[in-house]
Design an enzyme around this catalytic site. Structure first.
Site, PDB file in Angstrom:
ATOM      1  N   HIS A 249       0.820  -1.208   0.000  1.00  0.00           N
ATOM      2  CA  HIS A 249       0.000   0.000   0.000  1.00  0.00           C
ATOM      3  C   HIS A 249       0.862   1.270   0.000  1.00  0.00           C
ATOM      4  CE1 HIS A 249      -3.277   2.647   1.862  1.00  0.00           C
ATOM      5  NE2 HIS A 249      -3.852   2.127   0.810  1.00  0.00           N
ATOM      6  N   LYS A 251       3.326   4.365  -1.213  1.00  0.00           N
ATOM      7  CA  LYS A 251       3.299   5.302  -2.344  1.00  0.00           C
ATOM      8  C   LYS A 251       4.496   6.228  -2.201  1.00  0.00           C
ATOM      9  CE  LYS A 251      -1.666   5.091  -1.747  1.00  0.00           C
ATOM     10  NZ  LYS A 251      -1.564   4.225  -0.551  1.00  0.00           N
ATOM     11  N   ASP A 256      16.868  10.858  -8.107  1.00  0.00           N
ATOM     12  CA  ASP A 256      18.300  11.142  -7.957  1.00  0.00           C
ATOM     13  C   ASP A 256      18.798  11.089  -6.521  1.00  0.00           C
ATOM     14  OD1 ASP A 256      18.469  11.431 -10.670  1.00  0.00           O
ATOM     15  OD2 ASP A 256      18.543  13.623 -10.668  1.00  0.00           O
ATOM     16  N   HIS A 426      -9.280  11.196   1.550  1.00  0.00           N
ATOM     17  CA  HIS A 426      -8.365  10.063   1.482  1.00  0.00           C
ATOM     18  C   HIS A 426      -7.055  10.334   2.220  1.00  0.00           C
ATOM     19  CE1 HIS A 426      -5.745   7.067  -0.751  1.00  0.00           C
ATOM     20  NE2 HIS A 426      -6.782   6.322  -0.435  1.00  0.00           N
ATOM     21  N   LYS A 428      -4.199  10.759   5.017  1.00  0.00           N
ATOM     22  CA  LYS A 428      -3.831   9.967   6.192  1.00  0.00           C
ATOM     23  C   LYS A 428      -2.785  10.750   6.991  1.00  0.00           C
ATOM     24  CE  LYS A 428      -4.198   6.904   2.446  1.00  0.00           C
ATOM     25  NZ  LYS A 428      -5.408   6.300   2.630  1.00  0.00           N
ATOM     26  N   ASP A 433      -0.009  19.125  18.973  1.00  0.00           N
ATOM     27  CA  ASP A 433       0.705  20.069  19.843  1.00  0.00           C
ATOM     28  C   ASP A 433       1.732  20.953  19.121  1.00  0.00           C
ATOM     29  OD1 ASP A 433      -0.803  19.013  21.827  1.00  0.00           O
ATOM     30  OD2 ASP A 433       0.833  18.026  22.900  1.00  0.00           O
TER      31      ASP A 433
END
Length: 508
Positions: A249, A251, A256, A426, A428, A433
């Protein structure tokens, strides 16, 4: 009619589902037939189920996951134990994949710059536990001298990615759960083809199930003909086994060794709002430029070795060569389902436990175990401002029912719940604080915490922390807050159905 039938038979999801269902029917039919031939078999299967239930009770595993399987086995005493042996998270099933994935911690001793883990722990004790936890268990240290940028939407990140890709000279690494042909991917692919022709080392790793409906079956072969080294992660073979659940999952994009991207954004048009599926798609991501990219490069090469069998080369050629002014501290890390560690959830729990003023969370799915519910509840009841943002328009209706089933318990404990009215959220993220934030691919559900390969980046005292907080506060302006009036309007039948679904949430 023939065209529709042809499309259906060409759909790997449909064919794979039919084959899995056929295998399940054959197993159940065989057991029924064998039981009529050998009268002791039902007793043997019942004893097996009893032994597995006792073993599950004693097993060091997440209690919610164990309870779900115990319910399944008790409801189906003849078949339940056997189903668990085939489909459950057993040492045998994990071992079939685990021996191939033994990532070695990266060795930075010959790198011209030293990680900042111990410096952070010494000078900012508040972050010491989190930083050392990731470094000791994941091998990924803290870095400074890194420019960090936060993207509030997928389209913003896409524009930046294209610009940086065009400037690549040495290598480009892409690792994504979903790739779909369209404006976003085709634009990136055109750049990748040109760079491959220029001699740049271009590699693409994508999840076979994640892209099962968006790419042709042998798309990796097509990419290889273009000079792009491409592989599919955990190829979909429709057989009854638990390692089908182990999906990549993650991404990430690395350019470079100096520039890297990470977040919830896959390479498909809905992520940049060029295709509307569930209203406006709200997603987030980050870019690192400088030392922090070293961790992401190492994570990619570890996964590449796992999938291809190629040994990880010396990191010297792939490490960052630029040094930038420090913007706080960054720590990219990963989580794997093939060990007994639960790094993703543990980081979330640490941040929630350490919060003194506020903790804000965005997640598309809210499927919680008892530990997470307890942490959120204690924080809210201790006076911490706990807010959770979820989608207003779902992409998976059953999971959305389960997400909403937690609202009442959390709301009455003082947790504030908000739904993103314009569409599907979508993103996450977690921020707390004004000094800690995490942005990555980790959903607050069982799949992300226990079954998926995931990645994220911790930010300590960074400008990204401020950017994440500001984004959440602005997003709240277009959200609907869940209150008692909303909860009273939920039909009782739907509430009961959601509660039943929650029993089986770890298997969904």
């Amino acid at each position: 009619m023939r065209r529709k039938l042809g499309r259906l038979l060409g759909d790997r999801r449909f064919v794979g589902g039919c084959l899995l269902a056929a295998q399940l029917i054959i197993v159940m039919y065989f057991l029924g037939w064998a039981s009529s031939k050998w009268g002791m078999l039902p007793h043997f299967l019942t004893v097996l189920s009893t032994i597995i239930v006792i073993w599950l009770v004693r097993k060091y595993d997440n209690p919610t996951y164990k309870i779900t399987w115990i319910i399944v086995i008790l409801l189906l005493p003849l078949f339940g134990g056997l189903f668990y042996l085939i489909w459950g998270n057993t040492p045998f099933n994990r071992a079939r994949t685990q021996h191939k994935y033994e990532p070695k911690p990266p060795d930075f001793k010959d790198y011209m710059r030293k990680p900042a883990t111990e410096y952070l722990a010494e000078h900012f004790p508040r972050h010491a536990c989190c930083a050392r936890y990731i470094s000791s268990l994941n091998g990924m240290p803290v870095w400074t001298n890194t420019e960090a940028h936060y993207f509030r939407l997928g389209e913003e990140m896409f524009a930046s990615m294209c610009e940086e890709l065009r400037g690549a000279h040495k290598f480009i690494f892409l690792e994504y759960f979903i790739i779909e042909e369209g404006i976003m991917w085709n634009t990136i692919l055109d750049i990748l083809k040109r760079k491959a022709d220029e001699g740049v080392d271009v590699r693409v790793l994508y999840d076979d199930v994640g892209s099962i409906a968006t790419l042709p079956q042998h798309y990796d072969r097509f990419l290889n003909t273009l000079g792009i080294r491409a592989v599919r992660f955990n190829r979909f073979v429709p057989t009854l086994n638990t390692y089908l659940n182990y999906r990549n999952h993650r991404k990430m994009m690395i350019i470079d060794g100096n520039i890297s991207y990470m977040g919830g954004i896959n390479l498909a048009d809905e992520y940049i709002n060029r295709k509307v599926r569930f209203g406006h798609w709200k997603d987030t991501g980050i870019m690192l430029r400088g030392e922090g990219t070293a961790n992401m490069t190492s994570l990619f090469l570890q996964m590449w070795e796992y999938v291809t069998g190629e040994p990880v080369p010396p990191l010297d050629h792939y490490l960052p060569t630029v040094k930038l002014p420090p913007d706080g501290y960054v720590q990219p890390f990963a989580d794997s389902p093939l060990d007994d560690l639960n790094i993703g959830e543990s980081i979330y729990l640490q941040i929630i436990h350490n919060a003194r003023r506020y903790v804000y969370i965005t997640t598309p799915y809210l499927v919680l175990d008892n530990e997470m519910i307890t942490a959120l509840t204690i924080a809210a009841q201790s006076g911490v401002d706990v807010r959770i943002l979820t989608p207003g328009i779902p992409d998976k209706k059953l999971v959305y029912m389960i997400t909403r089933s937690y609202y009442q318990q959390l709301h009455r404990a003082g947790v504030k719940i908000y739904e993103y009215r314009p569409g599907f959220l979508h993103a996450k993220c977690i921020v707390s604080d004004d000094d800690t934030a995490v942005v990555g691919t980790i959903n607050m559900d069982f799949r992300s915490f226990f079954l998926h390969f995931e990645c994220a980046t911790c930010f300590y005292n960074s400008s990204v922390v401020t950017a994440v907080k500001q984004d959440v506060l602005e997003t709240l302006n277009v959200c609907r807050q869940i209150d008692e009036a909303w909860l009273h309007k939920v039909p009782w039948l739907r509430s009961i159905a959601a509660s039943v679904l929650r029993l089986f949430a770890p298997l969904l």
